[in-house]
Design a protein around this motif. Sequence first.
Motif, PDB file in Angstrom:
ATOM      1  N   TRP A  15       0.832  -1.356   0.011  1.00 23.45           N
ATOM      2  CA  TRP A  15       0.144   0.038   0.012  1.00 23.45           C
ATOM      3  C   TRP A  15       0.719   1.225   0.042  1.00 23.45           C
ATOM      4  CZ3 TRP A  15      -4.666   0.663  -1.663  1.00 23.45           C
ATOM      5  CH2 TRP A  15      -5.549  -0.364  -1.431  1.00 23.45           C
ATOM      6  N   MET A  16       2.132   1.236   0.230  1.00 21.61           N
ATOM      7  CA  MET A  16       3.039   2.101   0.102  1.00 21.61           C
ATOM      8  C   MET A  16       3.182   3.008  -0.974  1.00 21.61           C
ATOM      9  SD  MET A  16       6.997   2.490   1.589  1.00 21.61           S
ATOM     10  CE  MET A  16       7.264   1.036   0.592  1.00 21.61           C
ATOM     11  N   VAL A  17       3.337   2.206  -2.074  1.00 18.84           N
ATOM     12  CA  VAL A  17       3.460   2.762  -3.246  1.00 18.84           C
ATOM     13  C   VAL A  17       2.273   3.646  -3.768  1.00 18.84           C
ATOM     14  CG1 VAL A  17       3.917   2.378  -5.780  1.00 18.84           C
ATOM     15  CG2 VAL A  17       5.441   1.182  -4.208  1.00 18.84           C
ATOM     16  N   PRO A  18       1.033   3.082  -3.934  1.00 21.47           N
ATOM     17  CA  PRO A  18       0.053   3.976  -4.218  1.00 21.47           C
ATOM     18  C   PRO A  18      -0.359   5.022  -3.309  1.00 21.47           C
ATOM     19  CG  PRO A  18      -0.836   1.696  -3.521  1.00 21.47           C
ATOM     20  CD  PRO A  18       0.597   1.683  -3.643  1.00 21.47           C
ATOM     21  N   LEU A  19       0.071   4.936  -2.184  1.00 19.49           N
ATOM     22  CA  LEU A  19      -0.222   6.051  -1.143  1.00 19.49           C
ATOM     23  C   LEU A  19       0.669   7.239  -1.441  1.00 19.49           C
ATOM     24  CD1 LEU A  19      -1.844   7.324   1.389  1.00 19.49           C
ATOM     25  CD2 LEU A  19       0.239   5.930   2.726  1.00 19.49           C
ATOM     26  N   TYR A  20       2.160   6.864  -1.592  1.00 17.33           N
ATOM     27  CA  TYR A  20       3.052   7.823  -2.082  1.00 17.33           C
ATOM     28  C   TYR A  20       2.778   8.457  -3.269  1.00 17.33           C
ATOM     29  CZ  TYR A  20       6.845   7.256   1.264  1.00 17.33           C
ATOM     30  OH  TYR A  20       7.650   7.051   2.519  1.00 17.33           O
ATOM     31  N   GLY A  77      14.371   1.845  -0.963  1.00 15.55           N
ATOM     32  CA  GLY A  77      14.578   2.860  -2.110  1.00 15.55           C
ATOM     33  C   GLY A  77      13.224   3.737  -1.712  1.00 15.55           C
ATOM     34  N   VAL A  78      12.072   3.140  -1.628  1.00 17.48           N
ATOM     35  CA  VAL A  78      10.906   4.129  -1.179  1.00 17.48           C
ATOM     36  C   VAL A  78      11.116   4.962  -0.280  1.00 17.48           C
ATOM     37  CG1 VAL A  78       8.357   4.020  -0.934  1.00 17.48           C
ATOM     38  CG2 VAL A  78       9.396   2.483  -2.457  1.00 17.48           C
ATOM     39  N   TRP A  97      13.626  10.472   0.855  1.00 17.63           N
ATOM     40  CA  TRP A  97      13.714  11.366   1.946  1.00 17.63           C
ATOM     41  C   TRP A  97      15.098  12.204   1.586  1.00 17.63           C
ATOM     42  CZ3 TRP A  97      12.917  14.171   6.124  1.00 17.63           C
ATOM     43  CH2 TRP A  97      14.021  14.542   6.863  1.00 17.63           C
ATOM     44  N   TRP A  98      16.029  11.409   1.279  1.00 20.04           N
ATOM     45  CA  TRP A  98      17.287  12.031   0.995  1.00 20.04           C
ATOM     46  C   TRP A  98      17.070  12.854  -0.585  1.00 20.04           C
ATOM     47  CZ3 TRP A  98      19.843   6.668   2.446  1.00 20.04           C
ATOM     48  CH2 TRP A  98      20.133   6.886   3.796  1.00 20.04           C
ATOM     49  N   VAL A 133       6.682   9.598 -10.658  1.00 16.15           N
ATOM     50  CA  VAL A 133       7.166   8.859 -11.645  1.00 16.15           C
ATOM     51  C   VAL A 133       7.998   7.734 -10.987  1.00 16.15           C
ATOM     52  CG1 VAL A 133       9.250   9.098 -13.357  1.00 16.15           C
ATOM     53  CG2 VAL A 133       7.570  10.798 -13.074  1.00 16.15           C
ATOM     54  N   GLU A 134       8.841   7.767  -9.826  1.00  9.84           N
ATOM     55  CA  GLU A 134       9.422   6.830  -9.290  1.00  9.84           C
ATOM     56  C   GLU A 134       8.596   5.671  -8.973  1.00  9.84           C
ATOM     57  OE1 GLU A 134      13.001   9.776  -7.743  1.00  9.84           O
ATOM     58  OE2 GLU A 134      11.455   9.119  -6.508  1.00  9.84           O
ATOM     59  N   MET A 135       7.347   6.186  -8.109  1.00  7.35           N
ATOM     60  CA  MET A 135       6.518   5.266  -7.892  1.00  7.35           C
ATOM     61  C   MET A 135       6.003   4.138  -8.808  1.00  7.35           C
ATOM     62  SD  MET A 135       6.475   5.362  -4.788  1.00  7.35           S
ATOM     63  CE  MET A 135       8.047   5.845  -4.465  1.00  7.35           C
ATOM     64  N   PHE A 136       5.947   4.602 -10.018  1.00 10.25           N
ATOM     65  CA  PHE A 136       5.534   3.855 -11.263  1.00 10.25           C
ATOM     66  C   PHE A 136       6.638   2.813 -11.439  1.00 10.25           C
ATOM     67  CE2 PHE A 136       6.556   3.000 -15.657  1.00 10.25           C
ATOM     68  CZ  PHE A 136       5.218   2.677 -16.077  1.00 10.25           C
ATOM     69  N   ALA A 137       8.042   2.998 -11.286  1.00  9.91           N
ATOM     70  CA  ALA A 137       8.904   2.122 -11.353  1.00  9.91           C
ATOM     71  C   ALA A 137       8.930   1.108 -10.164  1.00  9.91           C
ATOM     72  CB  ALA A 137      10.286   2.654 -11.518  1.00  9.91           C
ATOM     73  N   PHE A 138       8.662   1.591  -9.206  1.00  9.63           N
ATOM     74  CA  PHE A 138       8.565   0.863  -7.671  1.00  9.63           C
ATOM     75  C   PHE A 138       7.373  -0.193  -7.969  1.00  9.63           C
ATOM     76  CE2 PHE A 138      11.325   3.794  -5.501  1.00  9.63           C
ATOM     77  CZ  PHE A 138      12.473   3.158  -5.356  1.00  9.63           C
TER      78      PHE A 138
END
Length: 380
Positions: A113-118, A286-287, A292-293, A329-334
């Motif tokens: 659930w972390m990826v769609p929430l992000y 990574g997520v 954060w960094w 964009v990154e959440m699409f890759a994750f």
Amino acid sequence: LLLGQNQNQIQNPNQNPNQSQNLRQSWNRLRTRIVLLLSNTLALLLTLSFLLLIPLLTYRAMKNEHTRTDKAAFYSSLAFVIVTLFLSTHLIYKHLTNYYMPDVQKYVVRILWMVPLYAVQSWLSLRFHNARIYIDTIRDLYEAFVIQSFLYYLMELLGGEETLVLLLSRKDDHHGHHPYGMNLFFPHKWTMGAEFMLQCQRGVLQYVLVKTIATLLTAILLEPMGYYGEGQFTTPSVAYPYLSTILNMSQMWALYVLVKFYHVTSHDLSHPTDWRPMGKFLCVKGVVFFTWWQGLGIAFLKSRGVIDTIGAWTGDDVANGVQDYLICVEMFAFAIAHSYTFDYREYLPHYSCCSSTTTYDVDTHDSIHHHDIIDNNNDI
């Protein structure tokens, strides 16, 4: 022609039954490989087209003087978010409809659930940037929850706390020592067993506590009162540099214990059942930590004047918008990576992968490792 020849050979009545059965099996394997090849090729072409088409349309929209830059960012990032939601919710649905290991898969669903929430939160922050601090609160709170869930997920794969303590107690004592530099913060070695497990839990749970307090403090007190000062590293009268330092140290502590835990248990997570721990570890870290960094890096660039005001957006809005757009964009890759690393088929009854020798009891939803049975018999 090749497929037609195979099919005709299978249907030849003069053949030996065993030979006919072997040909039929060969035909089924060939057909499966062709279907997989075609589906993977189609998926790859669609993905490449998507990755090339969206940036191209965004660039053309930004070059059009009648199109606002923020509108182009809104709609192009929305395309990534929609695909991310489809991929992630489909994978979550697959886990829930194949819920054979609930003690393990409950943590998997929480992580997924972390990826769609992000993605959704970042798009909302990009669209309603004036309320970004309050929208980010949901993501930050869930981020701490995911880090805790990931540690307990690994522990559950290893059999739970009691089994893990027994497993750790058999490890060499050198795993409890700390490398040069870290021994300044951890002067005493950790005894393998219960102490090692508790230290890992403590390192993760302190981050959960620190992140939760910092998030609520920012949303409830510091931002409304004007003392937060996001992105102001050199201003001593605001809270941002101090909170960033505390959160960064807390994250490093949590990351250190997770890496140490993985180093000690990586063999057990790969044998006899290969749970592919490295891919799972990289996806979660990574997520959480990379984003954060990445945000700190963008804030630093803004503080040095590299990122400045664009149109009606201030420098802070632009920096935050860049961070939110990159996360979309990154959440699409994750989401794609999660489809492979957190595959629901790993938890199916009698699933075999690589050198796996694990069997699952569907009635009790327990994972039974053959080497554990042998060890227990030896102990008896």
